[in-house]
Write a protein that holds these residues in place. Structure first.
Motif, PDB file in Angstrom:
ATOM      1  N   THR A 224       0.823  -1.217   0.000  1.00 35.74           N
ATOM      2  CA  THR A 224       0.000   0.000   0.000  1.00 35.74           C
ATOM      3  C   THR A 224       0.853   1.262   0.000  1.00 35.74           C
ATOM      4  N   THR A 225       2.163   1.111  -0.058  1.00 28.74           N
ATOM      5  CA  THR A 225       3.032   2.293  -0.065  1.00 28.74           C
ATOM      6  C   THR A 225       3.241   2.787  -1.491  1.00 28.74           C
ATOM      7  N   ARG A 226       3.834   3.952  -1.595  1.00 34.90           N
ATOM      8  CA  ARG A 226       4.066   4.570  -2.905  1.00 34.90           C
ATOM      9  C   ARG A 226       5.144   3.836  -3.706  1.00 34.90           C
ATOM     10  N   HIS A 227       5.810   2.871  -3.088  1.00 32.71           N
ATOM     11  CA  HIS A 227       6.897   2.164  -3.758  1.00 32.71           C
ATOM     12  C   HIS A 227       6.424   0.961  -4.569  1.00 32.71           C
ATOM     13  N   ALA A 228       5.133   0.634  -4.491  1.00 34.47           N
ATOM     14  CA  ALA A 228       4.622  -0.549  -5.184  1.00 34.47           C
ATOM     15  C   ALA A 228       4.792  -0.437  -6.695  1.00 34.47           C
ATOM     16  N   GLU A 229       4.548   0.746  -7.243  1.00 29.89           N
ATOM     17  CA  GLU A 229       4.677   0.918  -8.697  1.00 29.89           C
ATOM     18  C   GLU A 229       6.095   0.603  -9.173  1.00 29.89           C
ATOM     19  N   GLU A 230       7.061   1.236  -8.530  1.00 29.39           N
ATOM     20  CA  GLU A 230       8.438   1.012  -8.961  1.00 29.39           C
ATOM     21  C   GLU A 230       8.861  -0.437  -8.740  1.00 29.39           C
ATOM     22  N   ALA A 231       8.395  -1.035  -7.640  1.00 23.53           N
ATOM     23  CA  ALA A 231       8.764  -2.426  -7.357  1.00 23.53           C
ATOM     24  C   ALA A 231       8.310  -3.343  -8.496  1.00 23.53           C
ATOM     25  N   LEU A 232       7.112  -3.106  -9.031  1.00 18.89           N
ATOM     26  CA  LEU A 232       6.621  -3.915 -10.142  1.00 18.89           C
ATOM     27  C   LEU A 232       7.462  -3.700 -11.395  1.00 18.89           C
ATOM     28  N   TYR A 233       7.847  -2.468 -11.625  1.00 22.86           N
ATOM     29  CA  TYR A 233       8.705  -2.219 -12.784  1.00 22.86           C
ATOM     30  C   TYR A 233      10.065  -2.893 -12.609  1.00 22.86           C
ATOM     31  N   ARG A 234      10.645  -2.770 -11.418  1.00 21.00           N
ATOM     32  CA  ARG A 234      11.962  -3.378 -11.184  1.00 21.00           C
ATOM     33  C   ARG A 234      11.903  -4.904 -11.308  1.00 21.00           C
ATOM     34  N   LEU A 235      10.777  -5.480 -10.916  1.00 22.32           N
ATOM     35  CA  LEU A 235      10.617  -6.924 -11.111  1.00 22.32           C
ATOM     36  C   LEU A 235      10.558  -7.261 -12.601  1.00 22.32           C
ATOM     37  N   THR A 236       9.870  -6.420 -13.354  1.00 24.69           N
ATOM     38  CA  THR A 236       9.844  -6.609 -14.805  1.00 24.69           C
ATOM     39  C   THR A 236      11.262  -6.569 -15.362  1.00 24.69           C
ATOM     40  N   GLU A 237      12.008  -5.593 -14.893  1.00 24.38           N
ATOM     41  CA  GLU A 237      13.390  -5.406 -15.342  1.00 24.38           C
ATOM     42  C   GLU A 237      14.271  -6.592 -14.958  1.00 24.38           C
ATOM     43  N   ALA A 238      14.177  -7.040 -13.700  1.00 26.88           N
ATOM     44  CA  ALA A 238      15.029  -8.122 -13.213  1.00 26.88           C
ATOM     45  C   ALA A 238      14.697  -9.440 -13.906  1.00 26.88           C
ATOM     46  N   TYR A 239      13.400  -9.772 -13.988  1.00 24.44           N
ATOM     47  CA  TYR A 239      13.009 -11.026 -14.616  1.00 24.44           C
ATOM     48  C   TYR A 239      13.363 -11.032 -16.104  1.00 24.44           C
ATOM     49  N   PHE A 240      13.184  -9.906 -16.755  1.00 28.68           N
ATOM     50  CA  PHE A 240      13.502  -9.822 -18.179  1.00 28.68           C
ATOM     51  C   PHE A 240      15.001 -10.042 -18.408  1.00 28.68           C
ATOM     52  N   ALA A 241      15.824  -9.471 -17.524  1.00 26.98           N
ATOM     53  CA  ALA A 241      17.276  -9.641 -17.628  1.00 26.98           C
ATOM     54  C   ALA A 241      17.676 -11.087 -17.372  1.00 26.98           C
ATOM     55  N   MET A 242      16.903 -11.796 -16.539  1.00 32.10           N
ATOM     56  CA  MET A 242      17.189 -13.192 -16.231  1.00 32.10           C
ATOM     57  C   MET A 242      16.666 -14.134 -17.318  1.00 32.10           C
ATOM     58  N   GLY A 243      15.843 -13.610 -18.205  1.00 33.52           N
ATOM     59  CA  GLY A 243      15.247 -14.456 -19.229  1.00 33.52           C
ATOM     60  C   GLY A 243      13.982 -15.152 -18.787  1.00 33.52           C
ATOM     61  N   VAL A 244      13.441 -14.769 -17.641  1.00 34.57           N
ATOM     62  CA  VAL A 244      12.188 -15.346 -17.144  1.00 34.57           C
ATOM     63  C   VAL A 244      11.063 -14.451 -17.660  1.00 34.57           C
TER      64      VAL A 244
END
Length: 297
Positions: A224-244
């Motif tokens: 519920t914090t303001r960091h949820a948006e960026e966290a989702l983007y960073r997960l997109t970034e990390a998983y994409f870099a891993m090939g997942v």
């Protein structure tokens, strides 16, 4: 073992005196002889012990003395004065009031560690007191006021969050709840910010699994914090870099569903496009489960 108040030489002389007295004729008078033998030994000489009876100070006077010190902003000595009430009037209402005011004085000084200890003691002794919610509040504020910058250890934020949460759960109608709920959100935001900072660090080092764990915590604990948006983007970034790719697509899809106008979603969409894919939710993902409650309080 309690140490003897006598020196070894004194004990030896006393023993010698006892032997000599026993050996002397009774007519001489053993008491007189003992006085003459022990004179100068220092064992039985000197001032006699005097019992000093301290005058009993009324509890109200002690309490008022504490208040007087509070008015002078002498919080340290005010706390000590209030502490006397429990010592001199244990198990009384004055003892309870004294502990309450002692905690407040320590908080005002501020001596936050002492205030927390006193507040917890009060809560343990008087769990049903009308002032117990206030003790939770002072304990929580003692930690809250020590919350450092994001890059530092966030133990104080964690402890403040824990105590404030207990206050809301145990005393939902307390007058402190509105203020505490706001501070809970601030503490949660602080903790999420710390996880985000660490996660970004791992991303720059290409330690993607460690980064994913941090961003996962943000969504699992502080969604519920303001960091949820960026966290989702960073997960997109990390998983994409891993090939997942399927997890990257899911993170981006949930980001778009909950924050369609977010610049983070636009960036996630553009990132996936470089690989010829688009945001798409895969319902077997742990992200899909979190996405169902994302944004709920």
């Amino acid at each position: 073992m309690i140490a003897s108040p006598f020196r070894p030489t004194d004990l030896a002389r006393a023993a010698l005196a006892a032997v000599l007295v026993a050996a002397l004729p009774a007519a001489k008078g053993r008491a007189d002889i003992l006085d003459s033998i022990t004179s100068g030994f220092g064992l039985f000489s000197g001032e006699k012990y005097k019992t000093e009876i301290l005058p009993e100070i009324p509890a109200e006077d002690i309490y008022n003395q504490g208040l007087a010190r509070m008015e002078k902003h002498d919080y340290e000595n005010a706390a000590k004065k209030f502490g006397e009430l429990e010592k001199q009037y244990p198990f009384s209402q004055w003892a309870r009031k004294g502990l309450l005011m002692q905690t407040f004085a320590q908080y005002q000084k501020p001596a936050y560690d002492d205030a927390v200890a006193s507040a917890q003691r009060y809560i343990g002794l008087y769990p049903t007191s009308p002032d117990t919610p206030y003790m939770y509040y002072l304990a929580g504020m003692s930690y809250y006021n020590q919350v450092p910058a994001v890059m530092q250890d966030q133990e104080s934020a964690e402890k403040a969050l824990a105590i404030f949460t207990q206050l809301v759960e145990k005393f939902p109608k307390s007058e402190y709840v509105t203020d505490v709920k706001y501070k809970i959100q601030v503490a949660r935001d602080q903790l999420a910010a710390k996880d985000m900072m660490v996660g970004r660090f791992y991303l720059t080092r290409k330690n993607y699994p460690a980064a994913v764990n941090r961003f996962h915590d943000v969504l699992a604990k502080y969604q519920t914090t303001r960091h949820a948006e960026e966290a989702l983007y960073r997960l997109t970034e990390a998983y994409f870099a891993m090939g997942v790719v399927n997890e990257a697509q899911t993170a981006a899809a949930i980001l778009g569903h909950n924050f369609p106008d977010s610049s983070w979603y636009k960036d996630a969409h553009s990132l996936l496009a470089t690989g010829g894919v688009a945001p798409e939710e895969h319902h077997g993902s742990w992200l899909s489960k979190i996405g169902k409650t994302l944004g709920s309080s």
